[in-house]
Motif scaffolding. Structure first.
Motif, mmCIF file in Angstrom:
data_model
loop_
_atom_site.group_PDB
_atom_site.id
_atom_site.type_symbol
_atom_site.label_atom_id
_atom_site.label_comp_id
_atom_site.label_asym_id
_atom_site.label_seq_id
_atom_site.Cartn_x
_atom_site.Cartn_y
_atom_site.Cartn_z
ATOM 1 N N PHE A 1 15.818 85.174 59.479
ATOM 2 C CA PHE A 1 14.437 85.006 59.941
ATOM 3 C C PHE A 1 14.365 83.952 61.051
ATOM 4 O O PHE A 1 13.706 84.159 62.077
ATOM 5 C CB PHE A 1 13.559 84.605 58.748
ATOM 6 C CG PHE A 1 12.134 84.299 59.077
ATOM 7 C CD1 PHE A 1 11.237 85.310 59.403
ATOM 8 C CD2 PHE A 1 11.669 82.985 59.075
ATOM 9 C CE1 PHE A 1 9.917 85.029 59.712
ATOM 10 C CE2 PHE A 1 10.358 82.694 59.377
ATOM 11 C CZ PHE A 1 9.472 83.719 59.700
ATOM 12 N N ILE A 2 15.069 82.827 60.895
ATOM 13 C CA ILE A 2 15.065 81.769 61.920
ATOM 14 C C ILE A 2 15.795 82.262 63.176
ATOM 15 O O ILE A 2 15.399 81.931 64.300
ATOM 16 C CB ILE A 2 15.717 80.487 61.370
ATOM 17 C CG1 ILE A 2 14.924 79.972 60.141
ATOM 18 C CG2 ILE A 2 15.767 79.395 62.431
ATOM 19 C CD1 ILE A 2 13.515 79.586 60.431
ATOM 20 N N GLU B 1 15.813 85.268 64.351
ATOM 21 C CA GLU B 1 14.895 86.137 65.081
ATOM 22 C C GLU B 1 13.890 85.307 65.885
ATOM 23 O O GLU B 1 13.593 85.633 67.050
ATOM 24 C CB GLU B 1 14.161 87.054 64.106
ATOM 25 C CG GLU B 1 15.057 88.073 63.421
ATOM 26 C CD GLU B 1 14.320 88.859 62.354
ATOM 27 O OE1 GLU B 1 13.105 88.606 62.178
ATOM 28 O OE2 GLU B 1 14.938 89.722 61.693
ATOM 29 N N ILE B 2 13.366 84.241 65.283
ATOM 30 C CA ILE B 2 12.398 83.389 65.997
ATOM 31 C C ILE B 2 13.089 82.696 67.171
ATOM 32 O O ILE B 2 12.521 82.612 68.281
ATOM 33 C CB ILE B 2 11.779 82.359 65.033
ATOM 34 C CG1 ILE B 2 10.978 83.061 63.927
ATOM 35 C CG2 ILE B 2 10.874 81.395 65.791
ATOM 36 C CD1 ILE B 2 10.392 82.114 62.895
ATOM 37 N N GLU C 1 13.534 85.029 70.023
ATOM 38 C CA GLU C 1 12.259 85.350 70.674
ATOM 39 C C GLU C 1 11.862 84.258 71.662
ATOM 40 O O GLU C 1 11.306 84.545 72.728
ATOM 41 C CB GLU C 1 11.183 85.535 69.611
ATOM 42 C CG GLU C 1 9.820 85.867 70.165
ATOM 43 C CD GLU C 1 8.771 86.031 69.074
ATOM 44 O OE1 GLU C 1 7.576 85.815 69.358
ATOM 45 O OE2 GLU C 1 9.134 86.353 67.926
ATOM 46 N N ARG D 1 6.357 86.056 55.455
ATOM 47 C CA ARG D 1 6.930 86.124 56.805
ATOM 48 C C ARG D 1 5.890 85.808 57.886
ATOM 49 O O ARG D 1 6.154 85.033 58.811
ATOM 50 C CB ARG D 1 7.515 87.519 57.054
ATOM 51 C CG ARG D 1 8.762 87.829 56.245
ATOM 52 C CD ARG D 1 9.255 89.228 56.593
ATOM 53 N NE ARG D 1 9.651 89.302 57.994
ATOM 54 C CZ ARG D 1 10.890 89.120 58.438
ATOM 55 N NH1 ARG D 1 11.874 88.836 57.576
ATOM 56 N NH2 ARG D 1 11.181 89.217 59.719
ATOM 57 N N LYS D 2 4.710 86.401 57.756
ATOM 58 C CA LYS D 2 3.700 86.232 58.795
ATOM 59 C C LYS D 2 3.254 84.773 58.919
ATOM 60 O O LYS D 2 3.178 84.222 60.028
ATOM 61 C CB LYS D 2 2.503 87.134 58.488
ATOM 62 C CG LYS D 2 1.373 87.023 59.509
ATOM 63 C CD LYS D 2 0.204 87.918 59.121
ATOM 64 C CE LYS D 2 -0.951 87.750 60.111
ATOM 65 N NZ LYS D 2 -2.122 88.591 59.737
ATOM 66 N N TYR E 1 6.155 82.396 60.012
ATOM 67 C CA TYR E 1 6.421 82.616 61.443
ATOM 68 C C TYR E 1 5.418 81.830 62.283
ATOM 69 O O TYR E 1 5.774 81.205 63.284
ATOM 70 C CB TYR E 1 6.330 84.107 61.773
ATOM 71 C CG TYR E 1 6.403 84.392 63.254
ATOM 72 C CD1 TYR E 1 7.628 84.494 63.898
ATOM 73 C CD2 TYR E 1 5.226 84.541 64.009
ATOM 74 C CE1 TYR E 1 7.694 84.740 65.271
ATOM 75 C CE2 TYR E 1 5.282 84.780 65.376
ATOM 76 C CZ TYR E 1 6.515 84.883 66.000
ATOM 77 O OH TYR E 1 6.576 85.112 67.357
ATOM 78 N N ARG E 2 4.155 81.854 61.872
ATOM 79 C CA ARG E 2 3.142 81.140 62.646
ATOM 80 C C ARG E 2 3.387 79.634 62.602
ATOM 81 O O ARG E 2 3.208 78.947 63.620
ATOM 82 C CB ARG E 2 1.750 81.466 62.111
ATOM 83 C CG ARG E 2 0.656 80.734 62.877
ATOM 84 C CD ARG E 2 -0.688 81.325 62.663
ATOM 85 N NE ARG E 2 -1.651 80.718 63.571
ATOM 86 C CZ ARG E 2 -2.929 81.046 63.634
ATOM 87 N NH1 ARG E 2 -3.389 82.023 62.858
ATOM 88 N NH2 ARG E 2 -3.747 80.448 64.478
ATOM 89 N N SER F 1 6.456 78.915 64.840
ATOM 90 C CA SER F 1 6.136 79.192 66.244
ATOM 91 C C SER F 1 5.167 78.157 66.811
ATOM 92 O O SER F 1 5.231 77.819 67.997
ATOM 93 C CB SER F 1 5.541 80.599 66.382
ATOM 94 O OG SER F 1 4.296 80.703 65.691
#
Length: 471
Positions: A326-327, A329-330, A333, A360-361, A364-365, A368
């Motif tokens: 998951f990290i 992917e961020i 990006e 996840r949502k 992620y916020r 980010s």
């Protein structure tokens, strides 16, 4: 606490003390009553005429006056029952006795003219002699009188009884007072303090605390009461801070909405009145209006999201996911965005799976928001690093940069709503809710978001529990 006596023990000890003192008081008052009565009662005893009372030892000091008053005498008999001495006025001519004759003297018959009493005693030479008391019956009359009441005796009796009763009442009152004071110190006074403390709490004075020494149960009440008062005091402070924060938030929201809306209104009015004629200027104005409208929409969305996260019944759906992937992917990006602004960007992520329960949502916020702040507020050539540290009970996500840093006076307020890195609060900045939302998201995951600037860098640390553990 362990050595504090219980209320039951205190009451038993006090009751024993009270009973003992009353018992001792009654005992000594009875002695006083008897002694007082004996002192004041008239002497009504009849003189003792027994041989055993008269003859204690054969010597010249044998008392005989009482016998002589009744015309009696004392005969001293040796071991052979021969009369060797006489005290008083002897009226018969007997010089010795046989055992039969001596025994016949004790029969109360008409032929026996005397009342007699005999007692053995030891002479100085160690011999056993006898003292024989003889009193003529003619000189003694025996009357039996029954008196229901003698006035003097009853007066003395009731006087002594009254004095004893008054003393008992006095001692009993003193005992009750001492027992009451002792009980008050141990039980009543602490209960009064507890009552006063409850009134203080009911009146909103949450800063007051109880301080007393008492039995185990009352000390427990005191500790729990003080703990409750402390929690209420903290809750009251948090309530005031929350109200101030909400008021401040409303002011900030109105400010951040008013500025772009005023801009939108001004440019829209200019377009409506035809004040902008060139097509290129019209397009720039329309683009500016769009950007300002988008900023307003973002602000409204962030405020709405913050209020949702602040609700205790906000539904948080999580699933077990490999947070290492998951990290990655961020990081992938954001890599191009950091390259475009000439930032040095790196990441340190374990190659193995790290399974964590999270949404996840939302997560992620949160991450980010941290990366966007680092990208937005730092100059070129800033070094940014994202790291995932896998520990035994928790994982830690770090977003670190060596950019402009955060001023000291902002570090304690950096997670408050509407705090931005630009001191002038420019209208083209963010909404000022990014870090606040990130903190709420992490706390919804039972984690913690902290700022660490001890090594000269700006380090945001997200700590989350691994499956089966709590942070």
């Amino acid at each position: 606490m362990r050595h504090k006596p219980k209320i039951f023990d205190t009451l038993v000890r006090n009751y024993i003390f009270f009973s003992l003192t009353v018992g001792v008081s009654v005992f000594f008052l009875l002695l006083y009553f008897v002694e007082r009565t004996n002192q004041q009662m008239p002497d009504t005893e009849t003189p003792q005429l027994k041989a055993s009372e008269i003859v204690l030892q054969y010597d010249a000091n044998i008392p005989s006056k009482t016998l002589e008053a009744f015309h009696g005498w004392l005969e001293i008999l040796d071991e052979n029952l021969q009369i060797v001495d006489v005290k008083g006025n002897k009226v018969d001519r007997t010089t010795s006795y046989s055992e039969k004759e001596l025994n016949s003297l004790f029969y109360d018959v008409k032929d026996n003219p005397y009342y007699v009493s005999i007692a053995p005693f030891r002479t100085n030479g160690g011999k056993t002699w006898y003292g024989l008391v003889k009193i003529p019956k003619d000189n003694i009359s025996m009357d039996f009188t029954v008196n229901d009441e003698k006035e003097e005796i009853w007066i003395v009796f009731w006087q002594s009884l009254s004095e004893t009763g008054l003393l008992f009442a006095l001692l009993f009152g003193i005992n009750v007072y001492v027992y009451s004071r002792w009980t008050a110190v141990k039980i009543t006074n602490p209960l009064n303090e507890i009552t006063s403390g409850i009134r203080s709490i009911a009146g909103g004075r949450y800063h007051e605390r109880l301080h007393f020494k008492a039995s185990y149960e009352l000390v427990q009440i005191q500790e729990n009461f003080n703990l409750m008062a402390e929690k209420l005091e903290n809750a009251e402070k948090e309530k005031l801070l929350l109200e101030e924060s909400k008021q401040r938030m409303l002011v900030h929201i109105s400010h951040d909405l008013k500025t772009p809306i005023t801009t939108i209104q001004g440019y829209a009015k200019a377009l409506q009145l035809g004040m902008i004629e060139e097509e290129s200027k019209k397009q720039r104005t329309i683009s500016l209006i769009h950007d300002k409208a988008q900023l307003v929409a973002e602000l409204i969305d962030d405020v709405f999201e913050l209020f949702k996260l602040d609700s205790s019944d906000y539904p948080l759906k999580t699933q077990a996911v490999d947070i290492a992937e998951f990290i990655r992917e961020i990081a992938a990006e954001y890599y191009d965005q950091f390259e475009d602004k000439q930032f040095s960007f790196e990441y340190e992520i374990p190659s193995w799976e790290v399974i964590v329960l999270f949404n996840r949502k939302l997560l992620y916020r949160a991450i980010s928001n941290l990366l966007s702040n680092a990208l937005k507020y730092n100059p070129k050539e800033t070094h940014v690093r994202v790291a995932l540290i896998d520990e035994s009970k928790e994982i830690r996500i770090e977003v670190v940069d060596n950019g402009i840093g955060i001023p000291d006076h902002w570090r304690d307020k950096v997670f408050d709503a509407f705090v931005r890195g630009d001191a002038a609060r420019k209208s083209d900045g963010g909404t000022g809710l990014g870090l606040t939302i990130a903190k709420h998201i992490v706390e919804k995951h039972d984690g913690c978001l902290r700022l660490n600037t001890s090594d000269g860098t700006t380090r945001f640390e997200i700590t989350l529990p691994k499956m089966g553990f709590d942070v």
